[in-house]
Design a protein around this motif. Structure first.
Motif, mmCIF file in Angstrom:
data_model
loop_
_atom_site.group_PDB
_atom_site.id
_atom_site.type_symbol
_atom_site.label_atom_id
_atom_site.label_comp_id
_atom_site.label_asym_id
_atom_site.label_seq_id
_atom_site.Cartn_x
_atom_site.Cartn_y
_atom_site.Cartn_z
ATOM 1 N N PHE A 302 0.840 -1.191 0.000
ATOM 2 C CA PHE A 302 0.000 0.000 0.000
ATOM 3 C C PHE A 302 0.880 1.247 0.000
ATOM 4 C CE2 PHE A 302 0.906 -1.008 4.378
ATOM 5 C CZ PHE A 302 1.016 0.209 5.034
ATOM 6 N N CYS A 303 0.253 2.394 -0.178
ATOM 7 C CA CYS A 303 0.979 3.664 -0.184
ATOM 8 C C CYS A 303 0.616 4.453 1.059
ATOM 9 C CB CYS A 303 0.644 4.466 -1.433
ATOM 10 S SG CYS A 303 1.095 3.638 -2.968
ATOM 11 N N SER A 304 1.603 5.138 1.631
ATOM 12 C CA SER A 304 1.379 5.874 2.871
ATOM 13 C C SER A 304 2.165 7.178 2.852
ATOM 14 C CB SER A 304 1.819 5.029 4.073
ATOM 15 O OG SER A 304 1.634 5.731 5.280
ATOM 16 N N ALA A 305 1.507 8.237 3.327
ATOM 17 C CA ALA A 305 2.146 9.555 3.411
ATOM 18 C C ALA A 305 1.883 10.150 4.786
ATOM 19 C CB ALA A 305 1.619 10.481 2.332
ATOM 20 N N PRO A 306 2.871 10.812 5.382
ATOM 21 C CA PRO A 306 2.631 11.499 6.661
ATOM 22 C C PRO A 306 1.654 12.646 6.478
ATOM 23 C CG PRO A 306 4.806 12.053 5.791
ATOM 24 C CD PRO A 306 4.270 10.959 4.923
#
Length: 498
Positions: A302-306
């Motif tokens: 999956f993709c994750s960003a702060p």
């Protein structure tokens, strides 16, 4: 009898009037200008004819010769076309015979055009024909390319081996609802799903032609399912919930920005209608989205960003590529998250100075390659002209920037063929507005070849068609339901999840 003779005489007269080159002038230093650009492309042996237009100014007649390149290859079959105008349309039977006879080899294509009365023969080009076939069916969403209109949406299925196409869901039968993209389970037409949006909408699940409407949402979730993918055994889907915000750009070179105000990732058990949760995938200080299973079912990527302040810090919104363990046997999620590609480190080390935000990860069915989109920032690359595809070798970690594949416009929304030799993606390379499906061959050494556009029966099709092809997906077989089946199931109550 007199009528028959007259008809035959007319036919022979028309045939004798077909334009043919005589003492043509050879222009061996330049390829012909044709559209779509099918010069020097690699194609599967089961693809439909690559009909094209000769886009040379003043062209009013064309001769095309397609012949085997391998002189040692015994074949008496060549294709020769003479036509008035600039449209080149191949006979289906001749095309299939040529593809079959030359599978694993290449053919040479020579275009001779009459331009302002003079015949000119251009430099020949090749079509490399692979023995590895592409999955024969493609589904996609047809949608207005602008931000002002989304209605009149259709989901269609196209046979890639010919030009047969049909609606699998249409706005005409579902109260003009928005529909999102159709996704196969492991390219299998017997298990697939898409969403009908709006009041009383839901996920339309296809199991061997039997349709169900599912309400994949619980009270503690920020929204219903948006992006999703099936597990290898088909029992589970992993999905994201997203609060999606559209915003207009102040930068005149860009038109629209779409971002998530919030997003989380979950897993749904389609047998028990239950939602599986993990706090690592629902972090309030991060945006998690675009989940997909690995082909062995051991991981969810999956993709994750702060979290950043949106929309004011949109340019700081950088998504990394992550994964978490998953056990298909009992549906349990792992306890740690691994970062496969760290956007912030890549940016600091200038691995890719700008294009470091990752989305849409898709793993080849054989587990060898991870294909994903990169953009300068954000999560909606279809509106980012700089969006490109990249491919990671999962054995070595090496990243291929796919220079031969990408264009100066948005290239994204990709999916694999079941043999891991082909992928399809949506590209706006022609005009920056209308997306079209392109197909790319990955050879046994992991080398990408020049992609080609979805062929159409009429080579002038793309000049006249005013909708974008959105989120193309490859499938191994024809879907066992119709648009009318979707209309019927839409009226049912959605099955709840807990």
């Amino acid at each position: 009898m007199k009528h028959v003779v007259l008809i035959l005489s007319i036919v022979m007269l028309i045939a004798s009037c077909q334009p043919k080159p005589g003492d043509e002038r050879k222009m061996n230093d330049r390829l012909p200008s044709i559209y779509p650009d099918y010069t020097e492309v690699t194609i599967p042996q089961n693809i439909a004819p690559l009909n094209f237009l000769v886009k040379e100014k003043g062209c009013d007649a064309v001769e095309v010769v397609v012949a085997p390149n391998d002189k040692s290859h015994i074949s008496d079959h060549s294709i020769v076309i003479h036509t008035r105008g600039n449209e080149v349309v191949f006979d289906m039977d001749d095309w299939k015979t040529t593809m079959k006879e030359n599978a694993g080899k290449s053919v040479q294509v020579t275009v001779t055009a009459r331009i302002e009365g003079e015949w000119i023969q251009f430099k020949s080009f090749n079509w490399n024909i692979t023995t590895e076939e592409i999955d024969p069916f493609l589904t996609y969403r047809l949608i207005e390319p602008d931000y002002e209109i989304w209605n009149h949406v259709e989901l269609r299925e196209r046979c890639l081996e010919n030009f047969e196409e049909r609606n699998i869901s249409t706005y005409k039968l579902v109260e003009n609802r928005c529909m999102n993209c159709h996704v196969y389970a492991n390219q299998n037409a017997d298990l697939s799903m898409f969403y009908l949006r709006g009041e009383n909408g839901g996920a339309i699940l296809n199991r061997k032609g039997t349709l169900q409407k599912l309400g994949i949402k619980t009270d503690d979730m920020i929204s219903g399912s948006v992006y999703f993918a099936f597990s290898p055994n088909g029992r589970y889907i992993t999905f994201s919930t997203n609060v999606i915000i559209p915003a207009f750009h102040t930068n005149p070179s860009k038109r629209l920005e779409v971002y998530d105000k919030a997003s989380d990732v979950y897993v749904a058990d389609l047998e028990t209608n239950t939602i599986l949760r993990n706090d690592l995938l629902c972090d309030s200080l991060a945006f998690e989205t675009f989940p997909t299973f690995s082909p062995d079912g051991k991981y969810i990527y999956f993709c994750s960003a702060p979290h950043v302040e949106l929309p004011f810090e949109i340019h700081k919104l950088q998504y990394s590529l992550c994964r978490i363990g998953f056990n298909e046997a009992d549906g349990t999620l792992g306890t740690t998250v691994d970062t496969v590609f760290n956007a912030s480190i890549a940016q600091r080390q200038e691995i890719a100075p700008t294009k470091t935000s990752v989305c849409h990860p898709k793993i080849s069915p054989d587990g060898s390659y991870l294909l994903y989109t990169v953009a300068d920032y954000g999560t909606f690359p279809i509106w980012h002209p700089e969006a490109d595809l990249q491919m990671m070798n999962l054995q070595t970690g090496k990243i291929d920037q796919l220079a031969i594949v990408n264009s100066h416009k948005s290239d994204t929304y990709h999916s694999w063929s079941s043999n891991s030799r082909w992928f399809v993606f949506a590209s706006k390379r022609d005009d920056g507005l209308y997306g079209k499906p392109y197909f790319c061959y990955i050879d046994k050494n992991g080398i990408a070849h020049k992609p080609f556009c979805l062929p159409q029966k009429s080579p002038a099709f793309y000049d006249q068609f005013l909708k974008s092809f959105n989120a193309p997906e490859l499938g191994k077989g024809k879907l066992p339901f119709t648009a009318k089946d979707v209309q019927k199931v839409m009226k049912q109550k959605a099955e709840p999840f807990k």
